[in-house]
Design a protein around this motif. Structure first.
Motif, PDB file in Angstrom:
ATOM      1  N   LEU A 140       0.850  -1.196   0.000  1.00  8.76           N
ATOM      2  CA  LEU A 140       0.000   0.000   0.000  1.00  8.76           C
ATOM      3  C   LEU A 140       0.882   1.241   0.000  1.00  8.76           C
ATOM      4  O   LEU A 140       1.570   1.518   0.976  1.00  8.76           O
ATOM      5  N   GLU A 141       0.850   1.983  -1.104  1.00 10.44           N
ATOM      6  CA  GLU A 141       1.677   3.189  -1.243  1.00 10.44           C
ATOM      7  C   GLU A 141       1.040   4.085  -2.299  1.00 10.44           C
ATOM      8  O   GLU A 141       0.756   3.634  -3.410  1.00 10.44           O
ATOM      9  N   ASP A 142       0.807   5.360  -1.943  1.00 12.95           N
ATOM     10  CA  ASP A 142       0.115   6.244  -2.880  1.00 12.95           C
ATOM     11  C   ASP A 142       1.037   7.116  -3.718  1.00 12.95           C
ATOM     12  O   ASP A 142       0.585   7.737  -4.680  1.00 12.95           O
ATOM     13  N   GLU A 143       2.320   7.169  -3.391  1.00 17.34           N
ATOM     14  CA  GLU A 143       3.255   7.959  -4.192  1.00 17.34           C
ATOM     15  C   GLU A 143       3.774   7.083  -5.331  1.00 17.34           C
ATOM     16  O   GLU A 143       4.492   6.106  -5.084  1.00 17.34           O
ATOM     17  N   PRO A 144       3.433   7.408  -6.583  1.00 18.45           N
ATOM     18  CA  PRO A 144       3.738   6.527  -7.720  1.00 18.45           C
ATOM     19  C   PRO A 144       5.209   6.152  -7.857  1.00 18.45           C
ATOM     20  O   PRO A 144       5.527   4.987  -8.119  1.00 18.45           O
ATOM     21  N   VAL A 145       6.096   7.116  -7.678  1.00 16.29           N
ATOM     22  CA  VAL A 145       7.527   6.810  -7.859  1.00 16.29           C
ATOM     23  C   VAL A 145       8.002   5.830  -6.802  1.00 16.29           C
ATOM     24  O   VAL A 145       8.685   4.838  -7.104  1.00 16.29           O
ATOM     25  N   ILE A 146       7.646   6.092  -5.544  1.00 19.74           N
ATOM     26  CA  ILE A 146       8.048   5.193  -4.457  1.00 19.74           C
ATOM     27  C   ILE A 146       7.435   3.814  -4.667  1.00 19.74           C
ATOM     28  O   ILE A 146       8.092   2.784  -4.495  1.00 19.74           O
ATOM     29  N   GLN A 147       6.165   3.796  -5.044  1.00 19.90           N
ATOM     30  CA  GLN A 147       5.505   2.507  -5.275  1.00 19.90           C
ATOM     31  C   GLN A 147       6.220   1.714  -6.367  1.00 19.90           C
ATOM     32  O   GLN A 147       6.511   0.520  -6.208  1.00 19.90           O
ATOM     33  N   ASP A 148       6.518   2.378  -7.490  1.00 20.23           N
ATOM     34  CA  ASP A 148       7.161   1.687  -8.615  1.00 20.23           C
ATOM     35  C   ASP A 148       8.549   1.166  -8.247  1.00 20.23           C
ATOM     36  O   ASP A 148       8.903   0.020  -8.556  1.00 20.23           O
ATOM     37  N   SER A 208      -3.187   1.859  -3.964  1.00 20.19           N
ATOM     38  CA  SER A 208      -2.830   3.252  -3.693  1.00 20.19           C
ATOM     39  C   SER A 208      -3.674   3.922  -2.618  1.00 20.19           C
ATOM     40  O   SER A 208      -3.426   5.077  -2.274  1.00 20.19           O
ATOM     41  N   ASP A 209      -4.670   3.225  -2.086  1.00 25.22           N
ATOM     42  CA  ASP A 209      -5.451   3.801  -0.990  1.00 25.22           C
ATOM     43  C   ASP A 209      -5.949   2.679  -0.078  1.00 25.22           C
ATOM     44  O   ASP A 209      -5.956   1.499  -0.459  1.00 25.22           O
ATOM     45  N   GLY A 210      -6.376   3.071   1.118  1.00 24.46           N
ATOM     46  CA  GLY A 210      -6.755   2.087   2.119  1.00 24.46           C
ATOM     47  C   GLY A 210      -7.978   1.265   1.752  1.00 24.46           C
ATOM     48  O   GLY A 210      -8.045   0.069   2.073  1.00 24.46           O
ATOM     49  N   GLU A 211      -8.944   1.877   1.103  1.00 25.47           N
ATOM     50  CA  GLU A 211     -10.131   1.130   0.709  1.00 25.47           C
ATOM     51  C   GLU A 211      -9.787   0.040  -0.300  1.00 25.47           C
ATOM     52  O   GLU A 211     -10.319  -1.072  -0.235  1.00 25.47           O
ATOM     53  N   ALA A 212      -8.887   0.345  -1.221  1.00 27.35           N
ATOM     54  CA  ALA A 212      -8.447  -0.665  -2.195  1.00 27.35           C
ATOM     55  C   ALA A 212      -7.697  -1.788  -1.500  1.00 27.35           C
ATOM     56  O   ALA A 212      -7.822  -2.964  -1.873  1.00 27.35           O
ATOM     57  N   ALA A 213      -6.913  -1.434  -0.471  1.00 32.21           N
ATOM     58  CA  ALA A 213      -6.179  -2.450   0.283  1.00 32.21           C
ATOM     59  C   ALA A 213      -7.148  -3.408   0.967  1.00 32.21           C
ATOM     60  O   ALA A 213      -6.975  -4.640   0.926  1.00 32.21           O
ATOM     61  N   ILE A 214      -8.185  -2.862   1.613  1.00 34.53           N
ATOM     62  CA  ILE A 214      -9.161  -3.695   2.311  1.00 34.53           C
ATOM     63  C   ILE A 214      -9.926  -4.575   1.324  1.00 34.53           C
ATOM     64  O   ILE A 214     -10.156  -5.771   1.572  1.00 34.53           O
ATOM     65  N   ALA A 215     -10.307  -3.999   0.190  1.00 37.16           N
ATOM     66  CA  ALA A 215     -11.009  -4.790  -0.827  1.00 37.16           C
ATOM     67  C   ALA A 215     -10.137  -5.933  -1.334  1.00 37.16           C
ATOM     68  O   ALA A 215     -10.616  -7.054  -1.533  1.00 37.16           O
ATOM     69  N   MET A 220       0.139   7.302   5.555  1.00 37.44           N
ATOM     70  CA  MET A 220      -0.552   8.478   5.008  1.00 37.44           C
ATOM     71  C   MET A 220      -0.967   8.234   3.564  1.00 37.44           C
ATOM     72  O   MET A 220      -0.288   8.613   2.616  1.00 37.44           O
ATOM     73  N   VAL A 221      -2.118   7.565   3.421  1.00 38.74           N
ATOM     74  CA  VAL A 221      -2.662   7.293   2.089  1.00 38.74           C
ATOM     75  C   VAL A 221      -4.117   7.749   2.068  1.00 38.74           C
ATOM     76  O   VAL A 221      -4.744   7.937   3.114  1.00 38.74           O
ATOM     77  N   PRO A 222      -4.689   7.924   0.869  1.00 38.31           N
ATOM     78  CA  PRO A 222      -6.068   8.416   0.769  1.00 38.31           C
ATOM     79  C   PRO A 222      -7.118   7.427   1.284  1.00 38.31           C
ATOM     80  O   PRO A 222      -6.855   6.231   1.433  1.00 38.31           O
ATOM     81  N   LYS A 223      -8.301   7.988   1.541  1.00 40.41           N
ATOM     82  CA  LYS A 223      -9.524   7.245   1.901  1.00 40.41           C
ATOM     83  C   LYS A 223      -9.396   6.610   3.281  1.00 40.41           C
ATOM     84  O   LYS A 223      -9.864   7.180   4.262  1.00 40.41           O
ATOM     85  N   LYS A 224      -8.802   5.461   3.423  1.00 37.48           N
ATOM     86  CA  LYS A 224      -8.527   4.856   4.725  1.00 37.48           C
ATOM     87  C   LYS A 224      -7.008   4.769   4.892  1.00 37.48           C
ATOM     88  O   LYS A 224      -6.321   4.258   4.011  1.00 37.48           O
ATOM     89  N   ASN A 225      -6.503   5.280   6.013  1.00 40.03           N
ATOM     90  CA  ASN A 225      -5.050   5.286   6.157  1.00 40.03           C
ATOM     91  C   ASN A 225      -4.513   3.898   6.519  1.00 40.03           C
ATOM     92  O   ASN A 225      -5.273   2.956   6.792  1.00 40.03           O
ATOM     93  N   GLY A 226      -3.188   3.795   6.520  1.00 40.01           N
ATOM     94  CA  GLY A 226      -2.556   2.502   6.756  1.00 40.01           C
ATOM     95  C   GLY A 226      -2.840   1.922   8.123  1.00 40.01           C
ATOM     96  O   GLY A 226      -2.926   0.690   8.284  1.00 40.01           O
ATOM     97  N   LEU A 227      -2.992   2.769   9.136  1.00 36.80           N
ATOM     98  CA  LEU A 227      -3.325   2.278  10.481  1.00 36.80           C
ATOM     99  C   LEU A 227      -4.729   1.678  10.509  1.00 36.80           C
ATOM    100  O   LEU A 227      -4.973   0.688  11.211  1.00 36.80           O
ATOM    101  N   PHE A 228      -5.650   2.256   9.751  1.00 45.08           N
ATOM    102  CA  PHE A 228      -6.998   1.691   9.647  1.00 45.08           C
ATOM    103  C   PHE A 228      -6.933   0.301   9.013  1.00 45.08           C
ATOM    104  O   PHE A 228      -7.606  -0.638   9.462  1.00 45.08           O
ATOM    105  N   VAL A 229      -6.114   0.174   7.974  1.00 41.62           N
ATOM    106  CA  VAL A 229      -5.953  -1.135   7.318  1.00 41.62           C
ATOM    107  C   VAL A 229      -5.332  -2.141   8.279  1.00 41.62           C
ATOM    108  O   VAL A 229      -5.762  -3.302   8.363  1.00 41.62           O
ATOM    109  N   LEU A 230      -4.323  -1.708   9.040  1.00 42.41           N
ATOM    110  CA  LEU A 230      -3.690  -2.584  10.030  1.00 42.41           C
ATOM    111  C   LEU A 230      -4.714  -3.052  11.057  1.00 42.41           C
ATOM    112  O   LEU A 230      -4.761  -4.234  11.418  1.00 42.41           O
ATOM    113  N   GLU A 231      -5.543  -2.122  11.530  1.00 42.42           N
ATOM    114  CA  GLU A 231      -6.574  -2.476  12.511  1.00 42.42           C
ATOM    115  C   GLU A 231      -7.576  -3.457  11.913  1.00 42.42           C
ATOM    116  O   GLU A 231      -8.021  -4.406  12.580  1.00 42.42           O
ATOM    117  N   TYR A 232      -7.922  -3.247  10.657  1.00 44.78           N
ATOM    118  CA  TYR A 232      -8.828  -4.172   9.950  1.00 44.78           C
ATOM    119  C   TYR A 232      -8.234  -5.585   9.941  1.00 44.78           C
ATOM    120  O   TYR A 232      -8.928  -6.581  10.205  1.00 44.78           O
TER     121      TYR A 232
END
Length: 227
Positions: free
Chosen positions: A6-14, A31-38, A53-65
Motif C-alpha cells: 500500500l503506497e500512494d506515491e507513484p515513484v516510491i511505489q514503482d 494506492s489507498d486504504g479502501e483498495a487495500a481492504i477490498a 498516510m494514504v487516501p480514503k482509509k489510512n494505513g493504520l486503519f488497514v492494520l486495525e482491519y
C-alpha cells in the motif's frame, strides 16, 4: 511469497515494488486504504507493507482491519511520520515493524526477509493432523474444531503468549494486556489464570520462567497432545 504493498506515491511505489519483484516476490500494489481492504477480502498474502498516510482509509486503519479480523498477516508500516504517538499506535495494533521514509529498498527487503523468516519459524506443524488455532474476533481457541471454552482472561493470556512464541512475558506485562490499567491487586492472579488455562489446553506449551514470568514454548507444543 505474496506481498500487499500500500503506497500512494507513484515513484516510491514503482521503485520499491520493482525491488521486491527482483527478489521474486509476487507484489500486488494498491494506492489507498479502501483498495487495500477490498484486496484483502479476496486474496491471501504472506506479508503487507503499508504506508500510513494514504487516501480514503489510512494505513493504520488497514492494520486495525487486519488484526480485528484475525488475518494471519505480518505487517510493516512504512511512513514519514516519526512521532512517538503514531509509532505506539502502530505497535499497539501489533505491527511487526515501523520503517521511516526515505528508506533504502535493500534495507526494506532485509526487514521483510527477517520478519518472514521469524514468522515461518513460529508456524507450528499440525499435531497428528489435528489443528489448534485462535479466532481473535470471537475470543475463542479451538482444537480439532472444538472450542476450548476459555474465559476472556484466559483467552487474552493465551493470545498474548501465542502471538510471540518463546518470548518471556512478565506478570506485569500480562496484567496490562488483560486488564489494561484497571487492575489493582497482587500480580499472582496471573498464576491462577495460567493454572486454569493449562488444564484446558490439550498440550503442554506454557512454560514458567522462574523469577520472570511465562512464555509460549514451541518445543513443548511440538511434542504433541497430552497423554
Amino acid at each position: 511469497m505474496k506481498v500487499l504493498f500500500l503506497e500512494d506515491e507513484p515513484v516510491i511505489q514503482d521503485v520499491l515494488a520493482e525491488y521486491m519483484r527482483m527478489k521474486n516476490y509476487d507484489v500486488v500494489t494498491v494506492s489507498d486504504g479502501e483498495a487495500a481492504i477490498a484486496t484483502l477480502s479476496r486474496e491471501d498474502f504472506d506479508i503487507a507493507v503499508l504506508d500510513i498516510m494514504v487516501p480514503k482509509k489510512n494505513g493504520l486503519f488497514v492494520l486495525e482491519y487486519i488484526k480485528e479480523r484475525g488475518i494471519d498477516l505480518p505487517c510493516i508500516m512504512l511512513t514519514a511520520l516519526e512521532d512517538e504517538q503514531t509509532q505506539l499506535k502502530a505497535f499497539n495494533l501489533y505491527a511487526d515493524d515501523y520503517v521511516i521514509k526515505p528508506v533504502s529498498p535493500i534495507i526494506l527487503l532485509k526487514r521483510m526477509e527477517t520478519i518472514l523468516r521469524r514468522v515461518s519459524s513460529y508456524k507450528t506443524k499440525p499435531m497428528n493432523n489435528k489443528e489448534f488455532y485462535l479466532l481473535e474476533d470471537s475470543y475463542q481457541a479451538f482444537f480439532q474444531g472444538e472450542s476450548l471454552n476459555l474465559t476472556l482472561s484466559e483467552f487474552l493470556l493465551l493470545q498474548m503468549l501465542w502471538k510471540e512464541p518463546n518470548r518471556v512475558f512478565t506478570r506485569e506485562q500480562i496484567i496490562l494486556h488483560i486488564f489494561n490499567e484497571d487492575y489493582i491487586g497482587n500480580d499472582r492472579i496471573i498464576d491462577a489464570h495460567v493454572k486454569n488455562l493449562r488444564k484446558k489446553l490439550p498440550f503442554y506449551c506454557i512454560r514458567t520462567v522462574i523469577g520472570v514470568g511465562y512464555q509460549f514454548d514451541i518445543a513443548q507444543l511440538e511434542n504433541g497432545v497430552k497423554s
